[in-house]
Design a protein around this motif. Structure first.
Motif, PDB file in Angstrom:
ATOM      1  N   GLY A 252       0.780  -1.227   0.000  1.00 46.10           N
ATOM      2  CA  GLY A 252       0.000   0.000   0.000  1.00 46.10           C
ATOM      3  C   GLY A 252       0.811   1.276   0.000  1.00 46.10           C
ATOM      4  N   ILE A 253       2.077   1.180  -0.382  1.00 48.65           N
ATOM      5  CA  ILE A 253       2.942   2.363  -0.407  1.00 48.65           C
ATOM      6  C   ILE A 253       3.622   2.458  -1.767  1.00 48.65           C
ATOM      7  CG2 ILE A 253       4.936   3.527   0.621  1.00 48.65           C
ATOM      8  CD1 ILE A 253       4.345   1.935   3.196  1.00 48.65           C
ATOM      9  N   PHE A 254       3.440   3.608  -2.437  1.00 48.37           N
ATOM     10  CA  PHE A 254       4.221   3.899  -3.636  1.00 48.37           C
ATOM     11  C   PHE A 254       5.620   4.252  -3.161  1.00 48.37           C
ATOM     12  CE2 PHE A 254       6.278   7.009  -6.327  1.00 48.37           C
ATOM     13  CZ  PHE A 254       6.188   6.430  -7.582  1.00 48.37           C
ATOM     14  N   GLN A 255       6.612   3.594  -3.736  1.00 47.25           N
ATOM     15  CA  GLN A 255       7.997   3.861  -3.375  1.00 47.25           C
ATOM     16  C   GLN A 255       8.774   4.193  -4.641  1.00 47.25           C
ATOM     17  OE1 GLN A 255       9.714   1.031  -0.537  1.00 47.25           O
ATOM     18  NE2 GLN A 255       7.655   0.224  -0.226  1.00 47.25           N
ATOM     19  N   GLY A 256       9.394   5.356  -4.618  1.00 45.76           N
ATOM     20  CA  GLY A 256      10.209   5.782  -5.743  1.00 45.76           C
ATOM     21  C   GLY A 256      11.611   6.109  -5.264  1.00 45.76           C
ATOM     22  N   ASN A 257      12.582   5.608  -5.960  1.00 40.89           N
ATOM     23  CA  ASN A 257      13.987   5.855  -5.635  1.00 40.89           C
ATOM     24  C   ASN A 257      14.724   6.162  -6.922  1.00 40.89           C
ATOM     25  OD1 ASN A 257      14.090   4.784  -2.681  1.00 40.89           O
ATOM     26  ND2 ASN A 257      12.994   3.234  -3.850  1.00 40.89           N
ATOM     27  N   GLY A 258      15.648   7.112  -6.840  1.00 35.68           N
ATOM     28  CA  GLY A 258      16.410   7.444  -8.033  1.00 35.68           C
ATOM     29  C   GLY A 258      17.643   8.248  -7.706  1.00 35.68           C
ATOM     30  N   ASP A 259      18.459   8.434  -8.720  1.00 36.20           N
ATOM     31  CA  ASP A 259      19.682   9.200  -8.519  1.00 36.20           C
ATOM     32  C   ASP A 259      19.345  10.657  -8.189  1.00 36.20           C
ATOM     33  OD1 ASP A 259      19.917  10.955 -11.022  1.00 36.20           O
ATOM     34  OD2 ASP A 259      19.717   8.971 -11.932  1.00 36.20           O
ATOM     35  N   SER A 260      20.357  11.463  -7.949  1.00 39.29           N
ATOM     36  CA  SER A 260      20.158  12.817  -7.429  1.00 39.29           C
ATOM     37  C   SER A 260      19.436  13.760  -8.386  1.00 39.29           C
ATOM     38  CB  SER A 260      21.504  13.424  -7.031  1.00 39.29           C
ATOM     39  OG  SER A 260      22.360  13.489  -8.159  1.00 39.29           O
ATOM     40  N   ARG A 261      19.199  13.334  -9.612  1.00 43.78           N
ATOM     41  CA  ARG A 261      18.461  14.160 -10.572  1.00 43.78           C
ATOM     42  C   ARG A 261      17.115  13.559 -10.957  1.00 43.78           C
ATOM     43  NH1 ARG A 261      22.801  17.147 -14.335  1.00 43.78           N
ATOM     44  NH2 ARG A 261      24.370  17.409 -12.724  1.00 43.78           N
ATOM     45  N   LYS A 262      16.604  12.648 -10.146  1.00 44.08           N
ATOM     46  CA  LYS A 262      15.374  11.946 -10.523  1.00 44.08           C
ATOM     47  C   LYS A 262      14.155  12.283  -9.657  1.00 44.08           C
ATOM     48  CE  LYS A 262      16.956   9.485 -13.964  1.00 44.08           C
ATOM     49  NZ  LYS A 262      18.322   9.937 -14.062  1.00 44.08           N
ATOM     50  N   LEU A 263      14.226  13.260  -8.788  1.00 39.55           N
ATOM     51  CA  LEU A 263      13.060  13.570  -7.943  1.00 39.55           C
ATOM     52  C   LEU A 263      11.846  13.925  -8.795  1.00 39.55           C
ATOM     53  CD1 LEU A 263      11.687  13.930  -5.245  1.00 39.55           C
ATOM     54  CD2 LEU A 263      12.660  16.241  -5.129  1.00 39.55           C
ATOM     55  N   LYS A 264      11.991  14.825  -9.738  1.00 47.85           N
ATOM     56  CA  LYS A 264      10.864  15.209 -10.590  1.00 47.85           C
ATOM     57  C   LYS A 264      10.345  14.004 -11.369  1.00 47.85           C
ATOM     58  CE  LYS A 264       9.425  18.353 -14.284  1.00 47.85           C
ATOM     59  NZ  LYS A 264       8.689  17.335 -14.998  1.00 47.85           N
ATOM     60  N   LYS A 265      11.234  13.180 -11.891  1.00 48.48           N
ATOM     61  CA  LYS A 265      10.831  11.994 -12.651  1.00 48.48           C
ATOM     62  C   LYS A 265      10.009  11.048 -11.784  1.00 48.48           C
ATOM     63  CE  LYS A 265      11.013   9.132 -16.182  1.00 48.48           C
ATOM     64  NZ  LYS A 265      10.205   9.390 -17.364  1.00 48.48           N
ATOM     65  N   ILE A 266      10.420  10.831 -10.545  1.00 54.19           N
ATOM     66  CA  ILE A 266       9.675   9.961  -9.628  1.00 54.19           C
ATOM     67  C   ILE A 266       8.268  10.509  -9.423  1.00 54.19           C
ATOM     68  CG2 ILE A 266       9.530   9.141  -7.245  1.00 54.19           C
ATOM     69  CD1 ILE A 266      12.682   9.142  -7.306  1.00 54.19           C
ATOM     70  N   LEU A 267       8.162  11.805  -9.154  1.00 56.44           N
ATOM     71  CA  LEU A 267       6.849  12.416  -8.942  1.00 56.44           C
ATOM     72  C   LEU A 267       6.012  12.390 -10.218  1.00 56.44           C
ATOM     73  CD1 LEU A 267       7.868  15.422  -6.668  1.00 56.44           C
ATOM     74  CD2 LEU A 267       6.872  13.226  -5.961  1.00 56.44           C
ATOM     75  N   ASP A 268       6.639  12.567 -11.377  1.00 63.89           N
ATOM     76  CA  ASP A 268       5.916  12.467 -12.647  1.00 63.89           C
ATOM     77  C   ASP A 268       5.383  11.056 -12.876  1.00 63.89           C
ATOM     78  OD1 ASP A 268       6.200  15.136 -13.445  1.00 63.89           O
ATOM     79  OD2 ASP A 268       8.042  14.740 -14.583  1.00 63.89           O
ATOM     80  N   ILE A 269       6.154  10.050 -12.526  1.00 57.74           N
ATOM     81  CA  ILE A 269       5.697   8.657 -12.659  1.00 57.74           C
ATOM     82  C   ILE A 269       4.479   8.427 -11.773  1.00 57.74           C
ATOM     83  CG2 ILE A 269       6.308   6.256 -12.091  1.00 57.74           C
ATOM     84  CD1 ILE A 269       9.164   6.966 -13.140  1.00 57.74           C
ATOM     85  N   PHE A 270       4.527   8.918 -10.537  1.00 55.67           N
ATOM     86  CA  PHE A 270       3.379   8.784  -9.643  1.00 55.67           C
ATOM     87  C   PHE A 270       2.165   9.494 -10.239  1.00 55.67           C
ATOM     88  CE2 PHE A 270       0.783  10.277  -6.044  1.00 55.67           C
ATOM     89  CZ  PHE A 270       0.397   9.041  -5.535  1.00 55.67           C
ATOM     90  N   ARG A 271       2.349  10.741 -10.684  1.00 53.27           N
ATOM     91  CA  ARG A 271       1.231  11.493 -11.259  1.00 53.27           C
ATOM     92  C   ARG A 271       0.652  10.775 -12.475  1.00 53.27           C
ATOM     93  NH1 ARG A 271       1.849  17.588 -13.383  1.00 53.27           N
ATOM     94  NH2 ARG A 271       3.573  16.606 -14.493  1.00 53.27           N
ATOM     95  N   ASP A 272       1.507  10.315 -13.372  1.00 56.11           N
ATOM     96  CA  ASP A 272       1.009   9.619 -14.574  1.00 56.11           C
ATOM     97  C   ASP A 272       0.194   8.397 -14.207  1.00 56.11           C
ATOM     98  OD1 ASP A 272       2.304  11.535 -16.102  1.00 56.11           O
ATOM     99  OD2 ASP A 272       3.977  10.211 -16.671  1.00 56.11           O
ATOM    100  N   TRP A 273       0.632   7.659 -13.196  1.00 51.06           N
ATOM    101  CA  TRP A 273      -0.089   6.470 -12.749  1.00 51.06           C
ATOM    102  C   TRP A 273      -1.434   6.851 -12.156  1.00 51.06           C
ATOM    103  CZ3 TRP A 273      -0.615   4.791  -7.407  1.00 51.06           C
ATOM    104  CH2 TRP A 273      -1.211   3.523  -7.287  1.00 51.06           C
ATOM    105  N   VAL A 274      -1.476   7.869 -11.327  1.00 46.69           N
ATOM    106  CA  VAL A 274      -2.724   8.309 -10.710  1.00 46.69           C
ATOM    107  C   VAL A 274      -3.712   8.783 -11.774  1.00 46.69           C
ATOM    108  CG1 VAL A 274      -3.710  10.190  -9.306  1.00 46.69           C
ATOM    109  CG2 VAL A 274      -1.802   8.829  -8.428  1.00 46.69           C
ATOM    110  N   GLU A 275      -3.216   9.484 -12.781  1.00 46.75           N
ATOM    111  CA  GLU A 275      -4.092  10.091 -13.777  1.00 46.75           C
ATOM    112  C   GLU A 275      -4.472   9.168 -14.924  1.00 46.75           C
ATOM    113  OE1 GLU A 275      -2.097  13.710 -14.912  1.00 46.75           O
ATOM    114  OE2 GLU A 275      -2.956  14.779 -13.183  1.00 46.75           O
ATOM    115  N   GLU A 276      -3.864   7.983 -15.011  1.00 44.85           N
ATOM    116  CA  GLU A 276      -4.192   7.091 -16.137  1.00 44.85           C
ATOM    117  C   GLU A 276      -5.578   6.480 -16.002  1.00 44.85           C
ATOM    118  OE1 GLU A 276      -2.128   2.870 -14.817  1.00 44.85           O
ATOM    119  OE2 GLU A 276      -1.125   4.106 -16.291  1.00 44.85           O
TER     120      GLU A 276
END
Length: 95
Positions: free
Chosen positions: A71-95
């Protein structure tokens, strides 16, 4: 809409007087260096929604891993991936 404004709205819309006292989200840095994002989905309409894991590893400066577990979305990435992680979450929520 920028992803920071979007995630603020998502959080606000899930605050119902109960959810925010038990659940929430965390965004923090990790020491490899990188980012970690945890968004609790319990008691939201996304709790049972299927998420296809997103993962790639092109070396220390280009990696990402996003998945939902317990029940937890978990995103991990290198130091330039914060926006990408949040975009992936948003895209999933909005699909």
């Amino acid at each position: 809409m920028e992803v920071i404004e979007w995630i603020q709205n998502w959080y606000h819309n899930n605050c119902d007087g109960d959810w925010e006292h038990m659940y929430g989200m965390k965004i923090y840095n990790v020491d490899n260096p990188g980012w970690a994002v945890e968004i609790e989905l319990i008691d939201t309409k996304f709790e049972d929604k299927v998420f296809e894991k997103v993962q790639y590893d092109n070396g220390d400066e280009d990696w990402l891993l996003c998945f939902v577990k317990d029940g937890i979305f978990q995103g991990n990435g290198d130091s330039r991936k914060l926006k990408k992680i949040l975009d992936i979450f948003r895209d999933w929520v909005e699909e």
